[in-house]
Write a protein that holds these residues in place. Sequence first.
Motif, mmCIF file in Angstrom:
data_model
loop_
_atom_site.group_PDB
_atom_site.id
_atom_site.type_symbol
_atom_site.label_atom_id
_atom_site.label_comp_id
_atom_site.label_asym_id
_atom_site.label_seq_id
_atom_site.Cartn_x
_atom_site.Cartn_y
_atom_site.Cartn_z
ATOM 1 N N THR A 2 44.239 13.072 117.537
ATOM 2 C CA THR A 2 45.364 12.262 117.957
ATOM 3 C C THR A 2 46.677 13.004 117.736
ATOM 4 O O THR A 2 46.714 14.020 117.026
ATOM 5 N N ARG A 3 47.760 12.477 118.317
ATOM 6 C CA ARG A 3 49.062 13.108 118.133
ATOM 7 C C ARG A 3 49.464 13.112 116.654
ATOM 8 O O ARG A 3 49.988 14.094 116.144
ATOM 9 N N ARG A 4 49.206 12.013 115.988
ATOM 10 C CA ARG A 4 49.537 11.949 114.561
ATOM 11 C C ARG A 4 48.740 12.968 113.762
ATOM 12 O O ARG A 4 49.271 13.634 112.859
ATOM 13 N N GLN A 5 47.452 13.091 114.052
ATOM 14 C CA GLN A 5 46.618 14.073 113.354
ATOM 15 C C GLN A 5 47.108 15.489 113.626
ATOM 16 O O GLN A 5 47.097 16.344 112.730
ATOM 17 N N HIS A 6 47.515 15.754 114.875
ATOM 18 C CA HIS A 6 48.042 17.077 115.216
ATOM 19 C C HIS A 6 49.274 17.394 114.377
ATOM 20 O O HIS A 6 49.396 18.486 113.814
ATOM 21 N N LYS A 7 50.191 16.445 114.279
ATOM 22 C CA LYS A 7 51.418 16.694 113.530
ATOM 23 C C LYS A 7 51.116 16.907 112.047
ATOM 24 O O LYS A 7 51.721 17.765 111.399
ATOM 25 N N GLN A 8 50.182 16.142 111.512
ATOM 26 C CA GLN A 8 49.791 16.334 110.116
ATOM 27 C C GLN A 8 49.165 17.716 109.908
ATOM 28 O O GLN A 8 49.408 18.374 108.888
ATOM 29 N N ASP A 107 61.405 16.629 111.906
ATOM 30 C CA ASP A 107 60.506 16.823 113.033
ATOM 31 C C ASP A 107 61.326 17.175 114.273
ATOM 32 O O ASP A 107 62.292 16.476 114.603
#
Length: 269
Positions: A2-8, A107
């Motif tokens: 997911t986008r959130r997982q990518h950013k993490q 960010d």
Amino acid sequence: MTRRQHKQAVRSAFDRAAASYDGAAAVQREICHRLAGFAATAPCGGTPRRVLDAGCGTGYGLGLLASLCPQAELFALDFAPAMLARLASGRPEKTTRGTAPGLVCGDLEALPLAGGTMDAVWSSLALQWCDPALALGEIARVLRPGGVAWLATLGPATLCELRAAFAAVDDAEHVIRFHPLERWREEAARAGLDEAAAAAPRVHALAPDLRRLLRDIKAIGAHSVGGGPRPALTRAHWRRLESRYEAHRRPDGMLPATYDLILLALRKR
């Protein structure tokens, strides 16, 4: 992912790499110098007073930016706290105003800055981890009208040798596919940023063997960002990978890793 997982994953990867980054970032330093020369051909209108380094890492580009904008107050932003801590523990370049850069953890897709407050934005090898529409929209928001953005990011042919070699090993996506120049141009136009200049040179990392190339990629934090789980390499897989990569060995005996560089100078309407 997911986008959130990518950013993490991005934040975690570069936090872990902060201590080893400078020792392996030869190509990243070369690209900073290329961006500085490119930016000099598309200067900011008037004398820039407030300039942002968006994705500053350990701060190598700040000295170049201080020379480019000697009268400006510099702001250094990065998503990874450990990178900023590394910068803070060093001796960052000062401008002729005698002040060290202001450090901001944030960010690129949601800049913690007020709109219209920057005369220029510099970003060297950070935007490739971002959504182009979100990142360019934020850059446009924080720039004043007539302000300029000097950007260096990576295109889809980056690490093409490694991608081709891995294709002989398995079907996993071992190498990230970055956005092409056309996508950045489209999103810049939508964000209200006019193209002042563009270039797409190739830059190469060099090493005597594949292990050293991959070790340097790991040391800068880029190896574990993006994609899903990857199968472990067996000894037979590794031998096949090395064999396929040998086809790219240069006459001087070095193995190259291509960086498909995109340089953009964008001016806010």
